[in-house]
Design a protein around this motif. Structure first.
Motif, PDB file in Angstrom:
ATOM      1  N   ARG A   8       0.814  -1.212   0.000  1.00 46.36           N
ATOM      2  CA  ARG A   8       0.000   0.000   0.000  1.00 46.36           C
ATOM      3  C   ARG A   8       0.850   1.266   0.000  1.00 46.36           C
ATOM      4  O   ARG A   8       0.444   2.302  -0.510  1.00 46.36           O
ATOM      5  N   GLU A  17      -8.160  -2.782  -3.833  1.00 41.53           N
ATOM      6  CA  GLU A  17      -8.431  -2.430  -2.438  1.00 41.53           C
ATOM      7  C   GLU A  17      -9.810  -2.917  -2.003  1.00 41.53           C
ATOM      8  O   GLU A  17      -9.969  -3.452  -0.905  1.00 41.53           O
ATOM      9  N   GLN A  35      -2.951   1.074   7.106  1.00 46.75           N
ATOM     10  CA  GLN A  35      -2.700   1.825   5.879  1.00 46.75           C
ATOM     11  C   GLN A  35      -1.289   1.627   5.335  1.00 46.75           C
ATOM     12  O   GLN A  35      -1.058   1.758   4.139  1.00 46.75           O
ATOM     13  N   ASP A  36      -0.325   1.325   6.211  1.00 49.79           N
ATOM     14  CA  ASP A  36       1.051   1.164   5.742  1.00 49.79           C
ATOM     15  C   ASP A  36       1.461  -0.302   5.649  1.00 49.79           C
ATOM     16  O   ASP A  36       2.644  -0.630   5.623  1.00 49.79           O
TER      17      ASP A  36
END
Length: 292
Positions: A8, A17, A35-36
């Protein structure tokens, strides 16, 4: 079976996604939706049938945290082993760490078979009653400490945290006592959190006060309150500290239906509090580590 590495941080594929988020939601894995994160995704006829997720923690950057999930009907086909092999081969991976429910015998056996070792045991506890103690203590709210008192509590807390995590996932060396506390205090209720104060004799016989132990409270959900951290200055005085912890916990148990907390077997003070209370866990987890 096809395997895809999806990072991502490098490129966000909006079409992919949606499929990934649906898979995580359907399998109750939303807590892995960082998110990371980077993912290893196994697909069969364009359907996601398994994932491996890997991410880092700024507090403990030396280890890479990961989790593997394979859809029920595709288990025992070597997919999990293949995903793990790809995770291990990813650039920059030196140490893998995974937290597993102790009752998940298949996952525990899988990790042991792939040469992980059991590094830590964690237990969750809930308290509805506590032994009533008549001992009285001089305490202070953390929010009412003087500059010098707060500085000392920060130091005690910092070194206890260092000791607690050193053997499993060492604290980021870039964090000093102040930056560490600044990051942690966002998760604490400092109005409820208390420290134990001891009067020490001096040459004027008037005595001076020193802070020597702490109990920090965290989240409050409905009628439940989290005991986030406990600790003290001297391990030899842990019995006295446990009396203090219980004294404060009793106050808040009268205001809440439940107190809850977790205890790692590497956490000296929380472990001793559990022994002092003589209570059994409601859940247990195992932390596994492997040097790649």
């Amino acid at each position: 079976m096809q395997y895809l590495i999806y990072n991502r941080r490098e490129k966000l594929d909006h079409q992919f996604e949606s499929r990934l988020v649906i898979y995580l939601h359907f399998n109750q894995l939303e807590h892995l939706n960082h998110q990371d994160s980077s993912f290893v995704i196994a697909t069969h006829v364009e359907h996601i049938v398994g994932i491996g997720v890997i991410y880092t923690n700024d507090f403990h950057p030396s280890n890479h945290y990961f989790y593997i999930h394979v859809f029920d009907s595709f288990q025992r086909k070597g997919i999990g082993s293949k995903i793990l092999k790809i995770l291990e081969s990813m650039q920059g991976i030196t140490t893998l760490q995974c937290l597993i429910n102790s009752k998940n015998t298949i996952a525990n056996r899988f990790l042991l078979n792939h040469h992980f070792y059991l590094a830590r045991k964690t237990s969750d506890f809930e308290l509805n009653t506590l032994p009533k103690k008549t001992m009285l203590y001089t305490t202070k709210s953390v929010n009412k400490l003087s500059h010098c008192e707060l500085k000392k509590i920060k130091r005690i807390f910092y070194f206890n945290y260092l000791d607690h995590h050193e053997s499993v996932n060492p604290l980021n060396p870039k964090l000093d006592q102040n930056t560490f506390f600044e990051s942690i205090e966002k998760t604490l209720d400092l109005d409820k959190s208390e420290v134990l104060v001891r009067t020490q004799p001096n040459m004027n016989d008037s005595g001076s006060q020193a802070v020597i132990a702490y109990i920090f409270f965290g989240d409050s959900v409905e009628q439940s309150l989290e005991v986030a951290y406990v600790g003290g200055e001297f391990q030899a005085e842990v019995n006295e500290y446990c009396h203090f912890f219980c004294s404060v916990m009793n106050i808040y148990l009268n205001k809440n239906n439940t107190l809850y907390f977790e205890s790692d077997n590497t956490d000296f003070y929380m472990n001793n509090l559990v022994k002092y209370l003589n209570i059994k866990p409601c859940q247990q987890y195992n932390t596994y580590i492997k040097k790649v």
